[in-house]
Design a protein around this motif. Sequence first.
Motif, PDB file in Angstrom:
ATOM      1  N   LYS A 200       0.928  -1.234   0.035  1.00  0.00           N
ATOM      2  CA  LYS A 200      -0.189  -0.152  -0.019  1.00  0.00           C
ATOM      3  C   LYS A 200       0.788   1.116   0.086  1.00  0.00           C
ATOM      4  O   LYS A 200       0.695   2.071  -0.796  1.00  0.00           O
ATOM      5  N   THR A 201       1.805   1.391   0.996  1.00  0.00           N
ATOM      6  CA  THR A 201       2.748   2.458   0.925  1.00  0.00           C
ATOM      7  C   THR A 201       4.033   1.938   1.071  1.00  0.00           C
ATOM      8  O   THR A 201       4.201   0.824   1.561  1.00  0.00           O
ATOM      9  N   THR A 289       2.242  -1.125  -6.134  1.00  0.00           N
ATOM     10  CA  THR A 289       1.674  -0.354  -5.144  1.00  0.00           C
ATOM     11  C   THR A 289       0.600   0.813  -5.760  1.00  0.00           C
ATOM     12  O   THR A 289       0.787   1.258  -6.846  1.00  0.00           O
ATOM     13  N   TRP A 291       0.601   3.656  -3.952  1.00  0.00           N
ATOM     14  CA  TRP A 291       1.142   4.828  -3.438  1.00  0.00           C
ATOM     15  C   TRP A 291       1.749   5.500  -4.406  1.00  0.00           C
ATOM     16  O   TRP A 291       2.937   4.956  -5.008  1.00  0.00           O
ATOM     17  N   SER A 293       3.475   9.841  -5.222  1.00  0.00           N
ATOM     18  CA  SER A 293       3.613  10.997  -4.903  1.00  0.00           C
ATOM     19  C   SER A 293       2.679  12.014  -6.093  1.00  0.00           C
ATOM     20  O   SER A 293       2.569  11.504  -6.938  1.00  0.00           O
TER      21      SER A 293
END
Length: 327
Positions: A200-201, A289, A291, A293
């Motif tokens: 996930k992160t 993932t 996640w 930025s």
Amino acid sequence: MLKNLFFSVKHSLKFFLTGTSGKTNFPEFVSSARVDEVEIGHCDSIMKRAEVTQDWTRKLISKNPQHLNWYSQRCVGSQEFFKANMDVFKQRLNQTEGSHVLQSVKGCVWDDESGEIKGFDQYGYDGEDFLALDLHGLTWIAPKAQAVVIKHLWDKDEGRLKDNKKLYMSECPKMLQEYMRYGSSFLQRTERPSVSLLQKTPSSPVSCHATGFYPDRADLFWRKDGEEIHEGVEKGEILPNNDGTFQMSSELNVSLVKHEDWRTYDCVFQLYGVKKDIITTLDKTKIMTNWVSPSEFPVHHYAIGVVSAVVLLLALGGALYWWRKRW
């Protein structure tokens, strides 16, 4: 060092039944028949007849049409039984309003090596264990105090008790063995899964996810330098997929893993009857993932959708597993 898998070869025929009362968005009655956790047929209070869901089951029905007639009769009879007992339950438990759910799982398990047979007939009410039949002592077991009044009522029906023992200890195993003969190519096949690493992160555990395998006699574990590890590992249960295959996952807490040691960790999937394992090395470049930025979002938008879909499928599989595991 490879881990040795040993599973007793057991097969099962299970009937899942659910009845509802009050205002709900579900049919009043639904039932499903499963062989080795694969649905072979179902019926509900709307269609009021049994329908088969596997090609090999249709071949059996074409030669023995009485099977489908038997299931259709059981469907109608079980619906009437559930409806009548829902009224009895509400009356005996002093319930006047609201929606209620009566569930049951019944059937048999047959060990084709030892020949051992185990029959069962269990009920749940409003999401809790309620009654279970002792097929040897021919008496109902009530795990909760509020079920005792129903236990005494059902214990008086000796004819039903004897019929259930005959059905689940004699007739059910014979039906199961016949299903195994007709469906052997399907039920005794092996299918290797696809295995992925999900996260996930960057600070979340890495989940090794295997999906699409068959049968459900499998193992998934993490190892370091070729040795299985348990610290920082959380293994999930085997869950069913809608297509009759299975999925499972095992999480590794990577916060305990040194950066330079990542490639010394492997996720290993083993399937009963298959000699070659599927080994996936812990590699950051192989991890999917959701996640990203903000600056990377346009680039990875597609990947987010893919991973989100995987997470949704896992959640749906978990909900189905909970229902099946309870009953």
